[in-house]
Enzyme design. Structure first.
Site, PDB file in Angstrom:
ATOM      1  N   SER A   1       0.831  -1.209   0.000  1.00  0.00           N
ATOM      2  CA  SER A   1       0.000   0.000   0.000  1.00  0.00           C
ATOM      3  C   SER A   1       0.862   1.255   0.000  1.00  0.00           C
ATOM      4  CB  SER A   1      -0.917   0.020   1.222  1.00  0.00           C
ATOM      5  OG  SER A   1      -1.769  -1.093   1.242  1.00  0.00           O
TER       6      SER A   1
HETATM    7  N1  SAH Z   1      -0.958  -4.852   4.016  1.00  0.00           N
HETATM    8  C1  SAH Z   1      -0.205  -5.113   2.809  1.00  0.00           C
HETATM    9  C2  SAH Z   1      -0.988  -4.700   1.578  1.00  0.00           C
HETATM   10  C3  SAH Z   1      -1.108  -5.844   0.656  1.00  0.00           C
HETATM   11  S1  SAH Z   1      -2.255  -5.710  -0.673  1.00  0.00           S
HETATM   12  C4  SAH Z   1       1.180  -4.503   2.848  1.00  0.00           C
HETATM   13  O1  SAH Z   1       1.472  -3.773   3.798  1.00  0.00           O
HETATM   14  O2  SAH Z   1       2.003  -4.770   1.969  1.00  0.00           O
HETATM   15  C5  SAH Z   1      -3.562  -6.755  -0.116  1.00  0.00           C
HETATM   16  C6  SAH Z   1      -3.227  -8.184   0.184  1.00  0.00           C
HETATM   17  O3  SAH Z   1      -4.440  -8.809   0.578  1.00  0.00           O
HETATM   18  C7  SAH Z   1      -2.707  -8.998  -0.999  1.00  0.00           C
HETATM   19  O4  SAH Z   1      -1.479  -9.576  -0.641  1.00  0.00           O
HETATM   20  C8  SAH Z   1      -3.783 -10.074  -1.214  1.00  0.00           C
HETATM   21  O5  SAH Z   1      -3.261 -11.327  -1.615  1.00  0.00           O
HETATM   22  C9  SAH Z   1      -4.405 -10.159   0.161  1.00  0.00           C
HETATM   23  N2  SAH Z   1      -5.766 -10.687   0.207  1.00  0.00           N
HETATM   24  C10 SAH Z   1      -6.818 -10.458  -0.623  1.00  0.00           C
HETATM   25  N3  SAH Z   1      -7.914 -11.134  -0.234  1.00  0.00           N
HETATM   26  C11 SAH Z   1      -7.565 -11.815   0.908  1.00  0.00           C
HETATM   27  C12 SAH Z   1      -8.244 -12.698   1.791  1.00  0.00           C
HETATM   28  N4  SAH Z   1      -9.512 -13.060   1.592  1.00  0.00           N
HETATM   29  N5  SAH Z   1      -7.557 -13.200   2.835  1.00  0.00           N
HETATM   30  C13 SAH Z   1      -6.264 -12.874   3.059  1.00  0.00           C
HETATM   31  N6  SAH Z   1      -5.567 -12.051   2.264  1.00  0.00           N
HETATM   32  C14 SAH Z   1      -6.195 -11.520   1.193  1.00  0.00           C
END
Ligand code: SAH
Length: 217
Positions: free
Chosen positions: A64
């Site tokens: 993000s």
């Molecule tokens: N918090 C992260 C942002 C990652 S983007 C950071 O600091 O880098 C969002 C993430 O959510 C992705 O890696 C995606 O694979 C995950 N995601 C999406 N749907 C999900 C679900 N149902 N359960 C767990 N993770 C999920």
């Protein structure tokens, strides 16, 4: 991995930018100042690590934007010792920001490649206390619930019912809700066993929250 004076200098500018965009919580700004974001990215993106942008990580996902991390963290209002569930570990950056604020972090990632990377990488940079799970975040973590705080870092179509139930009374969930293009940041507070209040904030763009978990073949 190296954190040079040059990186630290770029980080100071990033903190100034995030502050200028409206983030006021000094503890959050300090955490962004202290955590080397370039550690969470491929070498190819090192030069961009301190721009206020979302950037690609593995499995077609993104880390993000720092402003978004700060915005969600500010709404979440974590305290030292808060039990926090994060949905969407991704790079692990947001989980480490929460840990720096003194939270006890439980983070779920559906993509096995990202899960594996965080499991080995986060302890290697000193975050041994963060617990990471390879699961579908829609299910939450019933064996560890209830949580003081829940932070969803992927865009959800609806507010997942199971997550509402895993929030303590008095607890707060921050979640972007909407379609694939744009989501509204929402803050949900559980005011009693059967009641939740909802506040709506700004528009953001997250990768979608998807069901099921993805295993490496
Ligand atoms: N918090 C992260 C942002 C990652 S983007 C950071 O600091 O880098 C969002 C993430 O959510 C992705 O890696 C995606 O694979 C995950 N995601 C999406 N749907 C999900 C679900 N149902 N359960 C767990 N993770 C999920």
């Amino acid at each position: 991995m190296e954190d040079s004076y040059r990186h630290k200098g770029m980080r100071k500018k990033l903190v100034a930018e995030v502050r200028r965009k409206g983030i006021r919580d000094e503890k959050i700004l300090q955490a962004i100042h202290d955590l080397p974001r370039h550690f969470f990215l491929d070498k190819a993106f090192e030069e961009l690590a301190y721009t206020d942008k979302a950037l690609p990580i593995a499995a077609d996902q993104t880390i993000s934007q720092p402003y978004t991390v700060a915005y969600q963290t500010e709404l979440l209002n974590v305290k030292k010792g808060s039990r926090v569930l994060e949905v969407g570990t991704g790079s692990g950056y947001q989980a480490c920001i929460l840990a720096l604020l003194g939270a006890k972090v439980y983070s779920i990632e559906r993509q096995e490649a990202l899960f594996r990377k965080s499991v080995s990488f986060l302890p290697s940079i000193g975050f041994k206390q963060i617990r990471i799970f390879h699961k579908d975040g829609y299910e939450g973590l019933p064996q560890i619930a209830p949580f003081d705080r829940i932070l969803v870092t992927a865009g959800a179509r609806d507010i997942p019912e199971k997550l509402l139930q895993q929030l303590k009374v008095g607890g707060i969930m921050v979640i972007p809700v909407g379609g694939d293009d744009v989501q509204k940041m929402m803050r949900i507070t559980r005011t009693s066993e059967q009641q939740w209040t909802k506040e709506v904030f700004d528009d953001f763009r997250f990768v979608p929250m998807l069901t099921g978990r993805v295993d490496l073949s």
